[in-house]
Design a protein around this motif. Structure first.
Motif, PDB file in Angstrom:
ATOM      1  N   VAL A   1      13.140 -11.858  10.630  1.00 40.78           N
ATOM      2  CA  VAL A   1      11.988 -10.965  10.556  1.00 40.78           C
ATOM      3  C   VAL A   1      12.500  -9.570  10.239  1.00 40.78           C
ATOM      4  CG1 VAL A   1      10.100  -9.929  11.872  1.00 40.78           C
ATOM      5  CG2 VAL A   1      10.650 -12.342  12.196  1.00 40.78           C
ATOM      6  N   ARG A   2      11.935  -8.944   9.233  1.00 44.99           N
ATOM      7  CA  ARG A   2      12.334  -7.591   8.853  1.00 44.99           C
ATOM      8  C   ARG A   2      11.090  -6.754   8.643  1.00 44.99           C
ATOM      9  NH1 ARG A   2      15.185  -7.422   3.403  1.00 44.99           N
ATOM     10  NH2 ARG A   2      13.450  -6.625   2.229  1.00 44.99           N
ATOM     11  N   THR A   3      11.184  -5.469   8.826  1.00 41.37           N
ATOM     12  CA  THR A   3      10.034  -4.586   8.699  1.00 41.37           C
ATOM     13  C   THR A   3      10.066  -3.893   7.342  1.00 41.37           C
ATOM     14  OG1 THR A   3       9.986  -4.250  11.075  1.00 41.37           O
ATOM     15  CG2 THR A   3       8.819  -2.639   9.732  1.00 41.37           C
ATOM     16  N   VAL A   4       8.943  -3.964   6.634  1.00 40.75           N
ATOM     17  CA  VAL A   4       8.793  -3.335   5.326  1.00 40.75           C
ATOM     18  C   VAL A   4       7.425  -2.673   5.299  1.00 40.75           C
ATOM     19  CG1 VAL A   4       8.656  -3.742   2.849  1.00 40.75           C
ATOM     20  CG2 VAL A   4      10.230  -5.106   4.227  1.00 40.75           C
ATOM     21  N   GLY A   5       7.400  -1.352   5.159  1.00 35.79           N
ATOM     22  CA  GLY A   5       6.135  -0.630   5.085  1.00 35.79           C
ATOM     23  C   GLY A   5       5.269  -0.801   6.319  1.00 35.79           C
ATOM     24  N   GLY A   6       5.886  -1.051   7.487  1.00 33.95           N
ATOM     25  CA  GLY A   6       5.138  -1.241   8.725  1.00 33.95           C
ATOM     26  C   GLY A   6       4.687  -2.679   8.954  1.00 33.95           C
ATOM     27  N   TRP A   7       4.987  -3.575   8.029  1.00 29.79           N
ATOM     28  CA  TRP A   7       4.646  -4.989   8.141  1.00 29.79           C
ATOM     29  C   TRP A   7       5.923  -5.767   8.441  1.00 29.79           C
ATOM     30  CZ3 TRP A   7      -0.329  -6.915   7.375  1.00 29.79           C
ATOM     31  CH2 TRP A   7      -1.253  -6.004   6.862  1.00 29.79           C
ATOM     32  N   GLU A   8       5.827  -6.802   9.277  1.00 24.81           N
ATOM     33  CA  GLU A   8       6.974  -7.659   9.558  1.00 24.81           C
ATOM     34  C   GLU A   8       6.936  -8.831   8.587  1.00 24.81           C
ATOM     35  OE1 GLU A   8       6.785  -8.500  13.743  1.00 24.81           O
ATOM     36  OE2 GLU A   8       7.676  -6.563  14.209  1.00 24.81           O
ATOM     37  N   VAL A   9       7.998  -8.965   7.800  1.00 23.17           N
ATOM     38  CA  VAL A   9       8.065  -9.950   6.724  1.00 23.17           C
ATOM     39  C   VAL A   9       9.105 -11.009   7.063  1.00 23.17           C
ATOM     40  CG1 VAL A   9       8.595 -10.288   4.264  1.00 23.17           C
ATOM     41  CG2 VAL A   9       7.385  -8.231   5.010  1.00 23.17           C
TER      42      VAL A   9
ATOM     43  N   ALA B   1       3.591 -11.785   5.954  1.00 23.87           N
ATOM     44  CA  ALA B   1       3.719 -10.421   6.474  1.00 23.87           C
ATOM     45  C   ALA B   1       2.653 -10.257   7.533  1.00 23.87           C
ATOM     46  CB  ALA B   1       3.519  -9.399   5.358  1.00 23.87           C
ATOM     47  N   THR B   2       3.054  -9.766   8.699  1.00 27.00           N
ATOM     48  CA  THR B   2       2.104  -9.571   9.797  1.00 27.00           C
ATOM     49  C   THR B   2       2.217  -8.156  10.337  1.00 27.00           C
ATOM     50  OG1 THR B   2       3.703 -10.435  11.401  1.00 27.00           O
ATOM     51  CG2 THR B   2       2.089 -11.998  10.530  1.00 27.00           C
ATOM     52  N   ARG B   3       1.100  -7.705  10.875  1.00 24.43           N
ATOM     53  CA  ARG B   3       1.078  -6.409  11.567  1.00 24.43           C
ATOM     54  C   ARG B   3       0.107  -6.534  12.721  1.00 24.43           C
ATOM     55  NH1 ARG B   3       0.453  -1.233   8.157  1.00 24.43           N
ATOM     56  NH2 ARG B   3      -1.552  -2.121   7.643  1.00 24.43           N
ATOM     57  N   ARG B   4       0.523  -6.040  13.878  1.00 27.43           N
ATOM     58  CA  ARG B   4      -0.301  -6.120  15.086  1.00 27.43           C
ATOM     59  C   ARG B   4      -1.537  -5.245  14.936  1.00 27.43           C
ATOM     60  NH1 ARG B   4       0.078  -7.647  20.344  1.00 27.43           N
ATOM     61  NH2 ARG B   4       2.289  -8.092  20.272  1.00 27.43           N
ATOM     62  N   GLY B   5      -2.660  -5.844  15.358  1.00 23.45           N
ATOM     63  CA  GLY B   5      -3.923  -5.117  15.389  1.00 23.45           C
ATOM     64  C   GLY B   5      -4.337  -4.922  16.829  1.00 23.45           C
ATOM     65  N   ASP B   6      -5.603  -5.144  17.115  1.00 27.91           N
ATOM     66  CA  ASP B   6      -6.123  -5.010  18.472  1.00 27.91           C
ATOM     67  C   ASP B   6      -5.665  -6.173  19.336  1.00 27.91           C
ATOM     68  OD1 ASP B   6      -7.477  -2.741  17.688  1.00 27.91           O
ATOM     69  OD2 ASP B   6      -9.310  -3.842  17.203  1.00 27.91           O
ATOM     70  N   GLY B   7      -5.260  -5.894  20.564  1.00 28.39           N
ATOM     71  CA  GLY B   7      -4.897  -6.943  21.523  1.00 28.39           C
ATOM     72  C   GLY B   7      -3.793  -7.833  21.011  1.00 28.39           C
ATOM     73  N   ASP B   8      -4.042  -9.134  21.043  1.00 26.51           N
ATOM     74  CA  ASP B   8      -3.061 -10.103  20.576  1.00 26.51           C
ATOM     75  C   ASP B   8      -3.335 -10.546  19.136  1.00 26.51           C
ATOM     76  OD1 ASP B   8      -1.641 -10.181  22.954  1.00 26.51           O
ATOM     77  OD2 ASP B   8      -2.943 -11.726  23.815  1.00 26.51           O
ATOM     78  N   ARG B   9      -4.150  -9.799  18.411  1.00 24.48           N
ATOM     79  CA  ARG B   9      -4.502 -10.163  17.040  1.00 24.48           C
ATOM     80  C   ARG B   9      -3.521  -9.520  16.057  1.00 24.48           C
ATOM     81  NH1 ARG B   9     -10.483  -9.624  14.748  1.00 24.48           N
ATOM     82  NH2 ARG B   9     -10.675 -11.473  16.040  1.00 24.48           N
ATOM     83  N   PHE B  10      -3.124 -10.311  15.072  1.00 21.14           N
ATOM     84  CA  PHE B  10      -2.265  -9.855  13.993  1.00 21.14           C
ATOM     85  C   PHE B  10      -2.990 -10.052  12.675  1.00 21.14           C
ATOM     86  CE2 PHE B  10       0.662 -10.692  17.344  1.00 21.14           C
ATOM     87  CZ  PHE B  10       1.755  -9.867  17.141  1.00 21.14           C
ATOM     88  N   ALA B  11      -2.902  -9.078  11.771  1.00 23.08           N
ATOM     89  CA  ALA B  11      -3.335  -9.285  10.393  1.00 23.08           C
ATOM     90  C   ALA B  11      -2.182  -9.988   9.696  1.00 23.08           C
ATOM     91  CB  ALA B  11      -3.628  -7.953   9.722  1.00 23.08           C
ATOM     92  N   ALA B  12      -2.486 -10.933   8.816  1.00 26.21           N
ATOM     93  CA  ALA B  12      -1.425 -11.712   8.179  1.00 26.21           C
ATOM     94  C   ALA B  12      -1.721 -11.967   6.710  1.00 26.21           C
ATOM     95  CB  ALA B  12      -1.255 -13.046   8.906  1.00 26.21           C
ATOM     96  N   PHE B  13      -0.744 -11.662   5.867  1.00 24.88           N
ATOM     97  CA  PHE B  13      -0.770 -12.043   4.467  1.00 24.88           C
ATOM     98  C   PHE B  13       0.265 -13.139   4.282  1.00 24.88           C
ATOM     99  CE2 PHE B  13      -2.594  -7.816   3.975  1.00 24.88           C
ATOM    100  CZ  PHE B  13      -3.517  -7.996   2.964  1.00 24.88           C
ATOM    101  N   ARG B  14      -0.032 -14.114   3.445  1.00 27.82           N
ATOM    102  CA  ARG B  14       0.926 -15.158   3.091  1.00 27.82           C
ATOM    103  C   ARG B  14       0.941 -15.302   1.575  1.00 27.82           C
ATOM    104  NH1 ARG B  14       2.432 -18.368   7.406  1.00 27.82           N
ATOM    105  NH2 ARG B  14       1.127 -18.124   9.246  1.00 27.82           N
ATOM    106  N   TRP B  15       2.160 -15.315   1.007  1.00 28.46           N
ATOM    107  CA  TRP B  15       2.324 -15.492  -0.428  1.00 28.46           C
ATOM    108  C   TRP B  15       3.008 -16.842  -0.625  1.00 28.46           C
ATOM    109  CZ3 TRP B  15       2.418 -10.784  -3.846  1.00 28.46           C
ATOM    110  CH2 TRP B  15       2.444 -11.124  -5.209  1.00 28.46           C
ATOM    111  N   TYR B  16       2.374 -17.710  -1.419  1.00 27.25           N
ATOM    112  CA  TYR B  16       2.865 -19.069  -1.635  1.00 27.25           C
ATOM    113  C   TYR B  16       3.626 -19.168  -2.947  1.00 27.25           C
ATOM    114  CZ  TYR B  16      -0.018 -20.405   2.296  1.00 27.25           C
ATOM    115  OH  TYR B  16      -0.545 -20.508   3.548  1.00 27.25           O
TER     116      TYR B  16
ATOM    117  N   LEU C   1      -4.469  -1.152   4.960  1.00 22.01           N
ATOM    118  CA  LEU C   1      -3.504  -1.627   3.973  1.00 22.01           C
ATOM    119  C   LEU C   1      -2.329  -0.660   3.833  1.00 22.01           C
ATOM    120  CD1 LEU C   1      -5.912  -2.993   1.212  1.00 22.01           C
ATOM    121  CD2 LEU C   1      -4.424  -4.317   2.734  1.00 22.01           C
ATOM    122  N   LYS C   2      -2.139   0.202   4.816  1.00 23.39           N
ATOM    123  CA  LYS C   2      -1.016   1.138   4.775  1.00 23.39           C
ATOM    124  C   LYS C   2       0.284   0.344   4.615  1.00 23.39           C
ATOM    125  CE  LYS C   2       1.244   4.845   7.231  1.00 23.39           C
ATOM    126  NZ  LYS C   2       1.284   5.668   8.428  1.00 23.39           N
ATOM    127  N   GLY C   3       1.104   0.737   3.672  1.00 27.72           N
ATOM    128  CA  GLY C   3       2.365   0.051   3.413  1.00 27.72           C
ATOM    129  C   GLY C   3       2.216  -1.217   2.603  1.00 27.72           C
TER     130      GLY C   3
END
Length: 178
Positions: A47-55, A70-85, A160-162
């Motif tokens: 896991v590495r951090t890029v632009g505030g996202w963990e990739v 790529a994930t970034r913590r949001g409210d509580g235990d929620r994470f925003a997540a992008f996945r590139w296939y 979408l910062k970073g």
């Protein structure tokens, strides 16, 4: 066709919140693995951090590459997540270990980048702790995500910062496993 949407649900949410560097197999170093991927893949096994996202790269139980996330913590235990296939399509969604996303929560919807043009999307619940929406592989959408300030699905809004650095890194991650 859901064949390309396999996800690793056993611990990747918890892994993303750790400060220590572990590879996608939960081990402290990736150097002992000869899995056929080249040296370019090494940085994405941890896991590495890029632009505030963990990739990191996601793997199946047999250590087969699935996608880069790529994930970034949001409210509580929620994470925003992008996945590139590997086929070039991108998903966006949420992971929450304290929530049960039923399939009915993953209804088709629209998403907006900076409240501009609305794009139709198809939702899917993965396991019970992740919901994701397929954003497709249209380069104009990816470029809009890179330039954007926020993405909104219904009443849920995520910064979408970073995102430019993160999306570039996700693309490099996928390329490292080809």
């Amino acid at each position: 066709d859901n064949a390309g949407h396999d996800t690793k649900t056993d611990g990747y949410v918890a892994e993303a919140s750790h400060e220590t560097k572990t590879d996608a197999y939960g081990e402290a170093s990736a150097s002992g693995h000869d899995d056929g991927y080249g040296r370019d893949a090494d940085p994405y096994r941890a896991v590495r951090t890029v632009g505030g996202w963990e990739v990191a790269a996601d793997f199946s139980g047999d250590r087969r590459f699935l996608n880069c996330r790529a994930t970034r913590r949001g409210d509580g235990d929620r994470f925003a997540a992008f996945r590139w296939y590997d086929d070039g399509h991108l998903t966006f969604g949420f992971q929450d270990t304290a929530y049960d996303y039923a399939d009915s929560y993953a209804s088709d919807a629209k998403y907006w980048i900076d409240d501009g043009e609305g794009y139709d999307i198809v939702g899917k619940a993965y396991g019970s702790q992740e919901i994701a929406y397929d954003l497709g592989s249209d380069r104009s959408v990816i470029e809009a995500l890179k330039r954007g300030n926020h993405i909104r699905i219904g009443d849920v809004r995520t910064s979408l910062k970073g995102s430019s650095a993160m999306l570039n890194d996700l693309q490099e991650c996928v390329g490292a496993f080809r």
